[in-house]
Design an enzyme around this catalytic site. Structure first.
Site, PDB file in Angstrom:
ATOM      1  N   HIS A   1      44.070  11.131  44.831  1.00 28.15           N
ATOM      2  CA  HIS A   1      44.464   9.515  44.914  1.00 28.15           C
ATOM      3  C   HIS A   1      45.672   9.506  45.347  1.00 28.15           C
ATOM      4  O   HIS A   1      46.630  10.308  44.924  1.00 28.15           O
ATOM      5  CB  HIS A   1      44.038   8.523  43.545  1.00 28.15           C
ATOM      6  CG  HIS A   1      44.470   9.616  42.334  1.00 28.15           C
ATOM      7  ND1 HIS A   1      43.992  10.619  41.869  1.00 28.15           N
ATOM      8  CD2 HIS A   1      45.842   9.426  41.642  1.00 28.15           C
ATOM      9  CE1 HIS A   1      44.645  11.171  40.988  1.00 28.15           C
ATOM     10  NE2 HIS A   1      45.713  10.493  40.705  1.00 28.15           N
TER      11      HIS A   1
ATOM     12  N   ASN B   1      49.662  13.669  42.881  1.00 29.39           N
ATOM     13  CA  ASN B   1      50.138  14.588  41.987  1.00 29.39           C
ATOM     14  C   ASN B   1      49.021  15.561  42.087  1.00 29.39           C
ATOM     15  O   ASN B   1      47.656  15.525  42.462  1.00 29.39           O
ATOM     16  CB  ASN B   1      49.908  14.095  40.498  1.00 29.39           C
ATOM     17  CG  ASN B   1      50.955  12.909  40.315  1.00 29.39           C
ATOM     18  OD1 ASN B   1      52.055  13.285  40.791  1.00 29.39           O
ATOM     19  ND2 ASN B   1      50.821  11.796  39.455  1.00 29.39           N
TER      20      ASN B   1
ATOM     21  N   ILE C   1      45.237   0.964  36.111  1.00 30.90           N
ATOM     22  CA  ILE C   1      45.098   0.415  34.999  1.00 30.90           C
ATOM     23  C   ILE C   1      46.402   0.269  34.121  1.00 30.90           C
ATOM     24  O   ILE C   1      46.350  -0.352  33.212  1.00 30.90           O
ATOM     25  CB  ILE C   1      43.933   1.023  34.107  1.00 30.90           C
ATOM     26  CG1 ILE C   1      43.263   0.187  33.305  1.00 30.90           C
ATOM     27  CG2 ILE C   1      44.459   2.454  33.547  1.00 30.90           C
ATOM     28  CD1 ILE C   1      41.956   0.633  32.861  1.00 30.90           C
TER      29      ILE C   1
END
Ligand code: 5GP
Ligand code: ZN
Length: 113
Positions: A99, A86, A30
């Site tokens: 992810h 991360n 996003i």
């Protein structure tokens, strides 16, 4: 479960989905940090890299393979790209469902910030 990415998987929150199979979903970030910035996630909820178990090893391989195929489909596989995962606070993780960031379309610097 109160997990943003599980909600995207379950279509409770909309996302710009670019790939889906039985185990993996990929969608555009996003807030992109590159001309192409996708998130490749397992449909199985795993909170952090620290929570991956031995039974998840093929799933993690599929995640990486999906990212590489998406890079090829996007046309930047040969030029190069950046893949990042991360982990926890110091790693900069903000969504606690693992992810893989797939970023391409520009030159990246190293070391990462
Ligand atoms: P992290 O900081 O956990 O490694 O990455 C989380 C990523 O999820 C960020 O790049 C952020 O822009 C993205 N993100 C957060 N909320 C949403 C959302 O509702 N939809 C999409 N498509 N991406 C999101
Ligand atoms: Zn989740």
């Amino acid at each position: 479960m109160d997990c943003l990415f599980c909600k995207i998987i379950n279509r409770e929150i909309p996302a710009d989905i670019v790939h889906e199979d039985d185990e993996i979903l990929a969608f555009n970030d996003i807030d992109p940090k590159a001309p192409t910035h996708m998130l490749v996630i397992p449909k199985k909820h795993i909170a952090t890299l620290n929570d991956i178990e031995e039974g998840d090893l093929s799933l993690v391989g599929r995640l990486q393979y999906a990212a590489a195929r998406l890079a090829r489909d996007q046309g930047f596989a040969d030029d190069g790209y950046r893949v990042v995962m991360n982990c926890n606070e110091d790693g900069g993780q903000t969504v606690y469902h693992i992810h893989m960031h797939l970023m391409g379309g520009r030159r990246f610097t190293w070391p990462a910030g």
